[in-house]
Design an enzyme around this catalytic site. Structure first.
Site, mmCIF file in Angstrom:
data_model
loop_
_atom_site.group_PDB
_atom_site.id
_atom_site.type_symbol
_atom_site.label_atom_id
_atom_site.label_comp_id
_atom_site.label_asym_id
_atom_site.label_seq_id
_atom_site.Cartn_x
_atom_site.Cartn_y
_atom_site.Cartn_z
ATOM 1 N N GLY A 10 29.710 7.939 0.869
ATOM 2 C CA GLY A 10 29.677 6.271 0.946
ATOM 3 C C GLY A 10 28.749 6.189 1.691
ATOM 4 O O GLY A 10 28.655 5.160 2.731
ATOM 5 N N SER A 12 25.511 5.009 1.334
ATOM 6 C CA SER A 12 24.506 3.986 0.693
ATOM 7 C C SER A 12 24.627 2.678 1.256
ATOM 8 O O SER A 12 23.827 2.058 1.169
ATOM 9 C CB SER A 12 24.841 4.065 -0.913
ATOM 10 O OG SER A 12 26.377 3.725 -1.153
ATOM 11 N N ASN A 88 33.554 9.024 4.937
ATOM 12 C CA ASN A 88 33.418 7.646 5.297
ATOM 13 C C ASN A 88 33.792 6.516 3.832
ATOM 14 O O ASN A 88 34.158 5.620 4.143
ATOM 15 C CB ASN A 88 31.877 7.392 5.560
ATOM 16 C CG ASN A 88 31.782 5.928 5.771
ATOM 17 O OD1 ASN A 88 32.054 5.161 6.532
ATOM 18 N ND2 ASN A 88 30.893 5.450 4.483
ATOM 19 N N SER A 140 40.803 3.615 10.405
ATOM 20 C CA SER A 140 40.873 2.256 10.824
ATOM 21 C C SER A 140 41.767 1.832 11.674
ATOM 22 O O SER A 140 42.894 2.244 11.764
ATOM 23 C CB SER A 140 40.927 1.387 9.292
ATOM 24 O OG SER A 140 41.133 0.037 9.734
ATOM 25 N N TYR A 153 46.015 -0.159 2.027
ATOM 26 C CA TYR A 153 44.651 0.181 2.806
ATOM 27 C C TYR A 153 45.279 0.942 4.398
ATOM 28 O O TYR A 153 44.931 2.040 4.720
ATOM 29 C CB TYR A 153 43.989 -0.969 3.147
ATOM 30 C CG TYR A 153 42.804 -0.533 4.155
ATOM 31 C CD1 TYR A 153 41.757 0.140 3.452
ATOM 32 C CD2 TYR A 153 42.662 -0.993 5.437
ATOM 33 C CE1 TYR A 153 40.550 0.455 4.232
ATOM 34 C CE2 TYR A 153 41.442 -0.822 6.191
ATOM 35 C CZ TYR A 153 40.464 -0.213 5.654
ATOM 36 O OH TYR A 153 39.265 0.248 6.279
ATOM 37 N N ILE A 186 34.168 -4.425 11.729
ATOM 38 C CA ILE A 186 32.721 -4.475 11.509
ATOM 39 C C ILE A 186 32.072 -4.984 10.641
ATOM 40 O O ILE A 186 32.608 -5.136 9.564
ATOM 41 C CB ILE A 186 32.422 -2.806 11.353
ATOM 42 C CG1 ILE A 186 33.376 -1.618 12.268
ATOM 43 C CG2 ILE A 186 31.028 -2.241 11.523
ATOM 44 C CD1 ILE A 186 33.013 -1.901 13.737
HETATM 45 P P1 NAP Z 1 31.157 -0.896 2.369
HETATM 46 O O1 NAP Z 1 30.114 -1.584 2.827
HETATM 47 O O2 NAP Z 1 32.080 -1.634 1.292
HETATM 48 O O3 NAP Z 1 30.717 0.485 1.752
HETATM 49 C C1 NAP Z 1 31.391 1.547 1.142
HETATM 50 C C2 NAP Z 1 30.933 2.528 0.727
HETATM 51 O O4 NAP Z 1 31.759 3.446 0.042
HETATM 52 C C3 NAP Z 1 29.642 2.518 -0.377
HETATM 53 O O5 NAP Z 1 28.547 3.326 0.008
HETATM 54 C C4 NAP Z 1 30.359 2.860 -1.639
HETATM 55 O O6 NAP Z 1 29.390 3.364 -2.657
HETATM 56 C C5 NAP Z 1 31.196 4.043 -1.307
HETATM 57 N N1 NAP Z 1 32.066 4.223 -2.057
HETATM 58 C C6 NAP Z 1 33.365 3.488 -2.352
HETATM 59 N N2 NAP Z 1 34.086 4.112 -3.414
HETATM 60 C C7 NAP Z 1 33.530 5.357 -3.666
HETATM 61 C C8 NAP Z 1 33.814 6.650 -4.340
HETATM 62 N N3 NAP Z 1 34.946 6.689 -5.189
HETATM 63 N N4 NAP Z 1 33.078 7.640 -4.055
HETATM 64 C C9 NAP Z 1 32.020 7.745 -3.514
HETATM 65 N N5 NAP Z 1 31.637 6.593 -2.745
HETATM 66 C C10 NAP Z 1 32.566 5.257 -2.747
HETATM 67 O O7 NAP Z 1 32.323 -0.302 3.400
HETATM 68 P P2 NAP Z 1 32.185 -0.245 5.051
HETATM 69 O O8 NAP Z 1 32.618 -1.531 5.740
HETATM 70 O O9 NAP Z 1 30.946 0.521 5.442
HETATM 71 O O10 NAP Z 1 33.330 0.734 5.282
HETATM 72 C C11 NAP Z 1 33.036 2.360 5.418
HETATM 73 C C12 NAP Z 1 34.346 2.928 6.003
HETATM 74 O O11 NAP Z 1 34.611 2.571 7.141
HETATM 75 C C13 NAP Z 1 35.427 2.830 4.895
HETATM 76 O O12 NAP Z 1 36.293 4.085 4.777
HETATM 77 C C14 NAP Z 1 36.303 1.723 5.539
HETATM 78 O O13 NAP Z 1 37.674 1.600 5.336
HETATM 79 C C15 NAP Z 1 36.044 1.984 7.020
HETATM 80 N N6 NAP Z 1 36.214 0.805 7.892
HETATM 81 C C16 NAP Z 1 35.722 -0.173 7.731
HETATM 82 C C17 NAP Z 1 35.775 -1.461 8.638
HETATM 83 C C18 NAP Z 1 35.089 -2.449 8.545
HETATM 84 O O14 NAP Z 1 35.240 -3.603 9.282
HETATM 85 N N7 NAP Z 1 34.147 -2.555 7.661
HETATM 86 C C19 NAP Z 1 36.685 -1.119 9.724
HETATM 87 C C20 NAP Z 1 37.400 -0.200 9.691
HETATM 88 C C21 NAP Z 1 37.332 1.007 8.803
HETATM 89 P P3 NAP Z 1 28.803 2.523 -3.895
HETATM 90 O O15 NAP Z 1 27.964 1.472 -3.333
HETATM 91 O O16 NAP Z 1 27.827 3.271 -4.580
HETATM 92 O O17 NAP Z 1 29.869 2.085 -4.672
#
Ligand code: NAP
Length: 245
Positions: A10, A12, A88, A140, A153, A186
């Site tokens: 992930g 991207s 990630n 998280s 989640y 985030i």
């Molecule tokens: P995001 O902006 O929604 O990005 C998610 C990423 O995961 C994208 O690159 C997506 O690729 C990829 N992805 C989703 N399903 C996938 C799969 N089956 N196989 C391969 N790639 C996949 O999310 P984010 O906020 O950056 O979160 C990243 C990580 O941090 C996650 O594990 C999330 O739970 C954790 N996190 C986030 C927060 C927050 O507040 N944002 C807080 C705590 C933890 P595509 O676009 O190609 O689908």
């Protein structure tokens, strides 16, 4: 390959993108995994190359065991191994328990938890052979403290913490460190969907009173992957503005 190789699932968008750009500047060869949005992955790669770094992109749905095996085998064959694996990729499908479908539960567990298992499973033999490696799992704060409407989640992210500690114990003798990061809220597409009211409520619970930036997580990944963290394993490091202190 002279450079250390890092695979970011992930990579991207959001936090994964920030990790890719940061490690690209730290002289890693950065492999950006994505599931569907190739255009976004290409943009991240172009930015790394424009900054003097190197990398590649790799499409694979990490929840699919066979696809992930192929991705890991191809990468290991091409680059001679993966030095740092950052699990990630993750999704949310929020719903109160009463309304949560089996599909809502399974898909989140399959990507967030089993996806990490799939990647670790297929990198292990190569890391064992090299007797070195570093695995960083993105959990998280929700996996630490829970949240209404996020049973799926929270279970996946608490699972990641258990997996991190078990792996750290199993792999320490092979000189492989395994740690988790527990981000708070985030600013990414994942949190964009929250209403202003919910965001205000969240801000009230953060002592530093601001959402985190993806770079805040990327900097911790950069540190944990480096030799500066060579005596750290089995830890869950909260990067959350003080939310869970
Ligand atoms: P995001 O902006 O929604 O990005 C998610 C990423 O995961 C994208 O690159 C997506 O690729 C990829 N992805 C989703 N399903 C996938 C799969 N089956 N196989 C391969 N790639 C996949 O999310 P984010 O906020 O950056 O979160 C990243 C990580 O941090 C996650 O594990 C999330 O739970 C954790 N996190 C986030 C927060 C927050 O507040 N944002 C807080 C705590 C933890 P595509 O676009 O190609 O689908």
């Amino acid at each position: 390959m002279d450079k250390k190789v890092v695979l970011i699932t992930g990579g991207s968008r959001g936090i994964g993108k920030a990790i890719a750009l940061t490690l690209g500047k730290s002289d890693y060869h950065v492999i950006i995994n994505y599931r569907s949005r190739e255009d976004e992955a290409v943009k991240v790669l172009e930015e790394i190359i424009a900054g003097g770094g190197s990398g590649s992109i790799y499409q694979s749905d990490i929840s699919n065991y066979n696809e992930t095996e192929k991705m890991m085998t191809d990468i290991i064959k091409e680059y001679g191994g993966i030095d740092v694996l950052v699990n990630n990729a993750g999704i949310t499908k929020d719903q109160l328990m009463l309304r949560m479908s089996e599909e809502d539960f399974s898909s989140v567990i399959d990507i967030n938890l089993k996806g990490a298992f799939n990647c670790v499973k297929h990198v292990t033999r190569s890391m064992f052979k090299k007797r070195s490696g570093c695995i960083i799992n993105i959990s998280s704060v929700i996996g630490l403290v829970g949240n209404a409407g996020q049973v799926n989640y929270a279970a996946s992210k608490a699972g990641i913490i258990g997996m991190t500690k078990a792996l750290a114990k199993e792999y320490a003798a092979r000189n492989i460190r395994v740690n988790a990061i527990a981000p708070g809220f985030i600013d990414t597409e994942m949190t964009d969907v929250l209403s202003e009211e919910i965001k205000e409520d969240i801000l009230d619970k953060i002592p530093l009173h601001t959402l985190g930036r993806p770079e805040d997580i990327a900097n911790m990944v950069n540190f944990l992957a480096s030799d500066q963290a060579k005596y750290i394993t089995g830890q869950v490091i909260a990067v959350d503005g003080g939310m869970t202190m």
